[in-house]
Design a protein around this motif. Structure first.
Motif, mmCIF file in Angstrom:
data_model
loop_
_atom_site.group_PDB
_atom_site.id
_atom_site.type_symbol
_atom_site.label_atom_id
_atom_site.label_comp_id
_atom_site.label_asym_id
_atom_site.label_seq_id
_atom_site.Cartn_x
_atom_site.Cartn_y
_atom_site.Cartn_z
ATOM 1 N N HIS A 18 3.716 16.354 -23.420
ATOM 2 C CA HIS A 18 4.736 15.377 -23.033
ATOM 3 C C HIS A 18 5.513 15.865 -21.814
ATOM 4 O O HIS A 18 5.727 17.067 -21.650
ATOM 5 C CB HIS A 18 5.761 15.174 -24.164
ATOM 6 N N ASP A 19 5.954 14.921 -20.987
ATOM 7 C CA ASP A 19 6.955 15.197 -19.969
ATOM 8 C C ASP A 19 8.284 15.036 -20.692
ATOM 9 O O ASP A 19 8.675 13.917 -21.045
ATOM 10 C CB ASP A 19 6.821 14.202 -18.814
ATOM 11 N N ASP A 21 11.317 15.536 -19.639
ATOM 12 C CA ASP A 21 12.370 14.897 -18.854
ATOM 13 C C ASP A 21 12.209 13.379 -18.867
ATOM 14 O O ASP A 21 13.171 12.654 -19.101
ATOM 15 C CB ASP A 21 12.361 15.398 -17.409
ATOM 16 N N ALA A 22 11.004 12.902 -18.619
ATOM 17 C CA ALA A 22 10.743 11.459 -18.571
ATOM 18 C C ALA A 22 10.518 10.867 -19.961
ATOM 19 O O ALA A 22 10.445 9.655 -20.105
ATOM 20 C CB ALA A 22 9.536 11.170 -17.690
ATOM 21 N N LYS A 23 10.371 11.742 -20.960
ATOM 22 C CA LYS A 23 10.140 11.310 -22.339
ATOM 23 C C LYS A 23 8.906 10.417 -22.439
ATOM 24 O O LYS A 23 8.960 9.314 -22.964
ATOM 25 C CB LYS A 23 11.364 10.619 -22.913
ATOM 26 N N ARG A 24 7.779 10.946 -21.918
ATOM 27 C CA ARG A 24 6.547 10.168 -22.017
ATOM 28 C C ARG A 24 5.360 11.090 -22.271
ATOM 29 O O ARG A 24 5.342 12.251 -21.861
ATOM 30 C CB ARG A 24 6.325 9.306 -20.795
ATOM 31 N N LEU A 26 1.845 12.548 -21.695
ATOM 32 C CA LEU A 26 0.983 12.752 -20.533
ATOM 33 C C LEU A 26 -0.482 12.902 -20.912
ATOM 34 O O LEU A 26 -1.368 12.492 -20.163
ATOM 35 C CB LEU A 26 1.399 14.013 -19.762
ATOM 36 N N LEU A 44 -4.759 16.371 -15.368
ATOM 37 C CA LEU A 44 -3.630 16.220 -14.447
ATOM 38 C C LEU A 44 -4.131 16.170 -13.006
ATOM 39 O O LEU A 44 -3.755 15.281 -12.231
ATOM 40 C CB LEU A 44 -2.649 17.383 -14.633
ATOM 41 N N GLY A 49 -2.212 14.799 -9.988
ATOM 42 C CA GLY A 49 -1.097 15.697 -10.262
ATOM 43 C C GLY A 49 -1.345 17.084 -9.717
ATOM 44 O O GLY A 49 -2.474 17.452 -9.399
ATOM 45 N N SER A 51 -0.775 20.962 -10.711
ATOM 46 C CA SER A 51 -0.396 21.888 -11.786
ATOM 47 C C SER A 51 0.583 22.949 -11.305
ATOM 48 O O SER A 51 1.328 23.518 -12.104
ATOM 49 C CB SER A 51 -1.640 22.546 -12.384
ATOM 50 N N GLN A 53 3.208 22.415 -9.780
ATOM 51 C CA GLN A 53 4.555 21.877 -9.938
ATOM 52 C C GLN A 53 5.080 22.020 -11.361
ATOM 53 O O GLN A 53 6.256 21.768 -11.603
ATOM 54 C CB GLN A 53 4.605 20.416 -9.508
ATOM 55 N N VAL A 54 4.233 22.418 -12.291
ATOM 56 C CA VAL A 54 4.679 22.646 -13.669
ATOM 57 C C VAL A 54 5.368 24.003 -13.694
ATOM 58 O O VAL A 54 4.723 25.048 -13.590
ATOM 59 C CB VAL A 54 3.498 22.604 -14.666
#
Length: 82
Positions: A18-19, A21-24, A26, A44, A49, A51, A53-54
């Motif tokens: 899950h993200d 912060d965005a509460k979604r 992935l 990702l 996406g 990786s 940036q994680v």
């Protein structure tokens, strides 16, 4: 956030990412070994996406997830939940 949940009674698990912060949601896949984290990173990247940036992963104290994060997301800091 990386965690596992039971698909049904017994030992049938899925890993969910899950993200937080965005509460979604992935990513979700069968299993709960280190390969599930590698599969998440592949998915990702396949969807554009990055990786790199994680920067932070929250997960339980699973050795398998720790191994997967170490292999696929070495730049990410780990916070353990109970």
């Amino acid at each position: 956030g990386i965690d596992e949940t039971s698909m049904r009674r017994g030992q049938n698990y899925i890993t969910v990412v899950h993200d937080l912060d965005a509460k979604r949601l992935l990513f979700a896949t069968e299993g709960r070994d280190h390969k599930t984290v590698l599969d998440f990173v592949d998915d990702l990247k396949a969807h554009g996406g990055d990786s790199e940036q994680v920067k932070h992963v929250c997960m339980d104290m699973s050795a398998a997830y720790a191994k997967g994060v170490g292999l696929a997301l070495p730049q990410a800091q780990i916070s353990y939940d109970r």
